[in-house]
Design a protein around this motif. Structure first.
Motif, PDB file in Angstrom:
ATOM      1  N   UNK A 112     -42.992  55.736 -28.053  1.00  0.00           N
ATOM      2  CA  UNK A 112     -43.142  54.949 -26.839  1.00  0.00           C
ATOM      3  C   UNK A 112     -42.532  55.319 -25.692  1.00  0.00           C
ATOM      4  N   UNK A 113     -43.333  56.043 -24.738  1.00  0.00           N
ATOM      5  CA  UNK A 113     -42.627  56.534 -23.423  1.00  0.00           C
ATOM      6  C   UNK A 113     -42.842  55.496 -21.879  1.00  0.00           C
ATOM      7  N   UNK A 114     -43.538  54.347 -22.532  1.00  0.00           N
ATOM      8  CA  UNK A 114     -44.167  53.587 -21.251  1.00  0.00           C
ATOM      9  C   UNK A 114     -43.080  53.365 -20.322  1.00  0.00           C
ATOM     10  N   UNK A 115     -41.971  52.871 -20.393  1.00  0.00           N
ATOM     11  CA  UNK A 115     -41.165  52.693 -19.311  1.00  0.00           C
ATOM     12  C   UNK A 115     -40.850  53.850 -18.721  1.00  0.00           C
ATOM     13  N   UNK A 116     -40.328  55.002 -19.260  1.00  0.00           N
ATOM     14  CA  UNK A 116     -40.119  56.232 -18.606  1.00  0.00           C
ATOM     15  C   UNK A 116     -41.290  57.032 -17.520  1.00  0.00           C
ATOM     16  N   UNK A 117     -42.428  56.640 -18.442  1.00  0.00           N
ATOM     17  CA  UNK A 117     -43.472  57.145 -17.363  1.00  0.00           C
ATOM     18  C   UNK A 117     -44.003  56.109 -16.142  1.00  0.00           C
ATOM     19  N   UNK A 118     -43.661  54.915 -16.244  1.00  0.00           N
ATOM     20  CA  UNK A 118     -43.846  54.164 -15.058  1.00  0.00           C
ATOM     21  C   UNK A 118     -42.875  54.447 -14.112  1.00  0.00           C
ATOM     22  N   UNK A 119     -41.651  54.878 -14.581  1.00  0.00           N
ATOM     23  CA  UNK A 119     -40.483  55.042 -13.698  1.00  0.00           C
ATOM     24  C   UNK A 119     -41.045  56.206 -12.665  1.00  0.00           C
ATOM     25  N   UNK A 120     -41.873  57.099 -13.084  1.00  0.00           N
ATOM     26  CA  UNK A 120     -42.231  58.534 -12.325  1.00  0.00           C
ATOM     27  C   UNK A 120     -42.906  57.943 -11.163  1.00  0.00           C
ATOM     28  N   UNK A 121     -42.583  58.506  -9.849  1.00  0.00           N
ATOM     29  CA  UNK A 121     -43.031  58.106  -8.706  1.00  0.00           C
ATOM     30  C   UNK A 121     -44.733  58.520  -8.792  1.00  0.00           C
ATOM     31  N   UNK A 122     -45.235  59.437  -9.451  1.00  0.00           N
ATOM     32  CA  UNK A 122     -46.400  59.740  -9.252  1.00  0.00           C
ATOM     33  C   UNK A 122     -47.244  59.540 -10.722  1.00  0.00           C
ATOM     34  N   UNK A 123     -46.663  58.590 -11.196  1.00  0.00           N
ATOM     35  CA  UNK A 123     -47.335  57.809 -12.548  1.00  0.00           C
ATOM     36  C   UNK A 123     -48.753  57.729 -12.523  1.00  0.00           C
ATOM     37  N   UNK A 124     -49.214  57.237 -11.272  1.00  0.00           N
ATOM     38  CA  UNK A 124     -50.432  56.663 -10.957  1.00  0.00           C
ATOM     39  C   UNK A 124     -51.219  57.908 -10.757  1.00  0.00           C
ATOM     40  N   UNK A 125     -50.876  59.137 -10.840  1.00  0.00           N
ATOM     41  CA  UNK A 125     -51.659  60.295 -10.388  1.00  0.00           C
ATOM     42  C   UNK A 125     -51.829  61.267 -11.584  1.00  0.00           C
ATOM     43  N   UNK A 126     -51.278  60.875 -12.748  1.00  0.00           N
ATOM     44  CA  UNK A 126     -51.374  61.592 -13.973  1.00  0.00           C
ATOM     45  C   UNK A 126     -52.876  61.632 -14.397  1.00  0.00           C
ATOM     46  N   UNK A 127     -53.360  62.798 -15.049  1.00  0.00           N
ATOM     47  CA  UNK A 127     -54.843  62.894 -15.386  1.00  0.00           C
ATOM     48  C   UNK A 127     -55.355  61.365 -16.207  1.00  0.00           C
ATOM     49  N   UNK A 128     -56.143  60.740 -15.429  1.00  0.00           N
ATOM     50  CA  UNK A 128     -56.369  59.593 -16.109  1.00  0.00           C
ATOM     51  C   UNK A 128     -56.893  59.549 -17.519  1.00  0.00           C
ATOM     52  N   UNK A 129     -57.685  60.809 -17.779  1.00  0.00           N
ATOM     53  CA  UNK A 129     -58.445  60.681 -19.298  1.00  0.00           C
ATOM     54  C   UNK A 129     -57.276  61.044 -20.158  1.00  0.00           C
ATOM     55  N   UNK A 130     -56.583  61.711 -19.826  1.00  0.00           N
ATOM     56  CA  UNK A 130     -55.482  62.138 -20.923  1.00  0.00           C
ATOM     57  C   UNK A 130     -54.616  60.934 -21.104  1.00  0.00           C
ATOM     58  N   UNK A 131     -54.169  60.344 -19.989  1.00  0.00           N
ATOM     59  CA  UNK A 131     -53.348  59.041 -20.176  1.00  0.00           C
ATOM     60  C   UNK A 131     -53.944  57.936 -20.846  1.00  0.00           C
ATOM     61  N   UNK A 132     -55.051  57.790 -20.880  1.00  0.00           N
ATOM     62  CA  UNK A 132     -56.092  56.753 -21.583  1.00  0.00           C
ATOM     63  C   UNK A 132     -55.978  57.014 -22.898  1.00  0.00           C
ATOM     64  N   UNK A 133     -56.281  58.153 -23.339  1.00  0.00           N
ATOM     65  CA  UNK A 133     -56.337  58.418 -24.868  1.00  0.00           C
ATOM     66  C   UNK A 133     -54.886  58.481 -25.628  1.00  0.00           C
ATOM     67  N   UNK A 134     -53.636  58.539 -24.828  1.00  0.00           N
ATOM     68  CA  UNK A 134     -52.266  58.558 -25.220  1.00  0.00           C
ATOM     69  C   UNK A 134     -51.970  57.086 -25.224  1.00  0.00           C
ATOM     70  N   UNK A 135     -52.656  56.233 -24.653  1.00  0.00           N
ATOM     71  CA  UNK A 135     -52.268  54.766 -24.692  1.00  0.00           C
ATOM     72  C   UNK A 135     -52.891  53.951 -25.795  1.00  0.00           C
ATOM     73  N   UNK A 136     -51.975  53.210 -26.485  1.00  0.00           N
ATOM     74  CA  UNK A 136     -52.460  52.246 -27.370  1.00  0.00           C
ATOM     75  C   UNK A 136     -51.660  50.818 -27.329  1.00  0.00           C
ATOM     76  N   UNK A 137     -52.590  49.859 -27.116  1.00  0.00           N
ATOM     77  CA  UNK A 137     -52.089  48.549 -27.028  1.00  0.00           C
ATOM     78  C   UNK A 137     -51.193  48.235 -25.801  1.00  0.00           C
TER      79      UNK A 137
END
Length: 423
Positions: A112-137
């Motif tokens: 689970x890397x949620x907190x680390x991803x959210x800390x990235x200044x460009x977290x909202x710009x990461x490819x949305x489809x890839x991020x969706x499939x890598x997210x669970x619950x």
């Protein structure tokens, strides 16, 4: 989606890891620890090794930590992951076809890397489809690694010879069919030039090239949970009908019906095809003197979409060096890596905010491809491989019946797809 890899029966091999906590496996460093001079291991499949190798080489040249990359044949990749997971011997980092990431996440193979991803200044710009499939619950486990999009390529020289505007690609699937038909009628007398081409005996090819037309028309091929198929309903049936008409008229060439995938992209670079759906990654390997236009795949009457394929990457839940592993995978989506490594080589970027950069801006086609990352889709289904990629699966039976057989059989065949998705 060009590979015909199938998901093996992962459940037995992976159950040993289901009990792992979200924080990772043995030897985990504290969240704030700073790894220095550590060598981590990484696995990738052969289909995406070029991009992975470029990133690893660039990282190793500029960091004290090092990455040891192992490339595994694509057809053997998932069995290797399953075996390593069962033995708790996964590498520190591994990439995976984005379609199969939900299976790995559900089995607890990624940290689970949620907190680390959210800390990235460009977290909202990461490819949305890839991020969706890598997210669970609501928890994130992977980052985008490599991206491959489906787009329409057209041969400008053939367009001009056929009396079409070489600078104007098709804006709808109906117009695509008109262009392909014109080229075939005007230039196809010798049997060497054809209007278009497709992989008629390749489940992944249909998915990669036909489904974007459904999405562009505002439709869906299955429900959001990936358990109910809509492939016997409009607009999918309309997409099939347009392509079937092209086949029936001979516009697609004589070998399309039996094309199983390995050579379906090989005819366009030879100058033999007027317009066809292609993987975006093939643009960089086209003949230097070939005049090629690129545009988004459209629905029957317009719109635009793409299948966002490629790989995602994450830190394995048995990594002994999770901080060093995170340092590497987070660097791969940094400005430096995305622009100076990926964009410099005309690769599709993992960040939508960097679509127009100093390298891509020199080629409007690359800018367009990068811009589609935010508009495309990556379908989610826990049983995607068995249902849609397996040549013995129900999807290929439905697609071939729609294209070459009796469309009246589609409702029952679609029910078979749903049954497979729900097993």
């Amino acid at each position: 989606m060009r590979s015909r890899a199938r998901i093996p029966a992962l459940a037995l091999a992976l159950t040993a890891l289901v009990g792992l906590t979200a924080c990772g496996g043995a030897g985990q460093e504290s969240p704030g620890a700073s790894a220095d001079g550590v060598t981590i291991t990484m696995w990738t499949r052969a289909a995406t090794q070029a991009q992975s190798r470029r990133l690893v080489d660039a990282y190793n040249k500029t960091h004290k930590n090092q990455v040891k990359l192992t490339v595994i044949p694509t057809d053997n990749y998932q069995p290797r992951i399953a075996a390593a997971a069962g033995a708790r011997q996964l590498p520190d980092v591994f990439a995976a076809d984005v379609i199969f990431v939900p299976n790995y996440t559900a089995q607890g193979l990624f940290l689970d890397i949620t907190d680390r991803v959210k800390a990235l200044p460009y977290a909202g710009s990461l490819a949305p489809s890839h991020m969706r499939l890598g997210t669970a619950n609501g928890r994130m486990h992977t980052l985008p690694h490599t991206l491959d999009l489906s787009v329409w390529f057209w041969n400008k020289d053939l367009y001009e010879k056929a009396g079409l505007d070489p600078e104007q690609g098709p804006k709808s699937l109906k117009e695509f069919a008109e262009h392909a038909t014109t080229i075939d009628e005007k230039l196809g007398e010798d049997g060497k030039v054809h209007g278009t081409f497709f992989g008629g005996n390749c489940g992944g090819c249909y998915v990669f090239t036909f489904w974007p037309s459904v999405w562009a028309a505002g439709g869906q091929v299955m429900n959001a949970e990936g358990t109910v198929s809509h492939n016997a309903e409009p607009p999918m049936t309309e997409v099939f009908a347009i392509w079937r008409d092209l086949y029936d008229k001979g516009v697609t060439g004589p070998t399309a019906k039996e094309e199983q995938g390995p050579t379906w992209t090989g005819f366009f670079p030879k100058g033999e095809i007027g317009v066809m759906p292609m993987p975006s990654t093939t643009l960089g390997s086209m003949p230097a003197d070939m005049k090629i236009g690129v545009t988004a795949i459209a629905g029957p009457d317009g719109g635009e979409s793409t299948f966002v394929g490629g790989d995602s990457i994450g830190v394995s839940s048995t990594s002994r060096n999770p901080d060093a592993a995170w340092e590497f995978i987070s660097w791969t989506v940094s400005d430096e890596a995305q622009v100076e490594v990926m964009a410099k080589n005309k690769d599709v970027l993992a960040r939508t905010d960097l679509a127009d950069n100093k390298y891509s801006s020199a080629d409007p086609r690359v800018v367009l491809i990068n811009s589609l990352v935010a508009k495309g889709q990556t379908p989610y289904a826990p049983r995607f491989g068995q249902t849609f990629n397996d040549p013995q699966g129900p999807w290929l039976r439905l697609a071939r019946e729609a294209m070459f057989g009796d469309p009246a059989k589609l409702p029952q065949l679609d029910a078979d797809i749903t049954k497979s998705l729900q097993q």
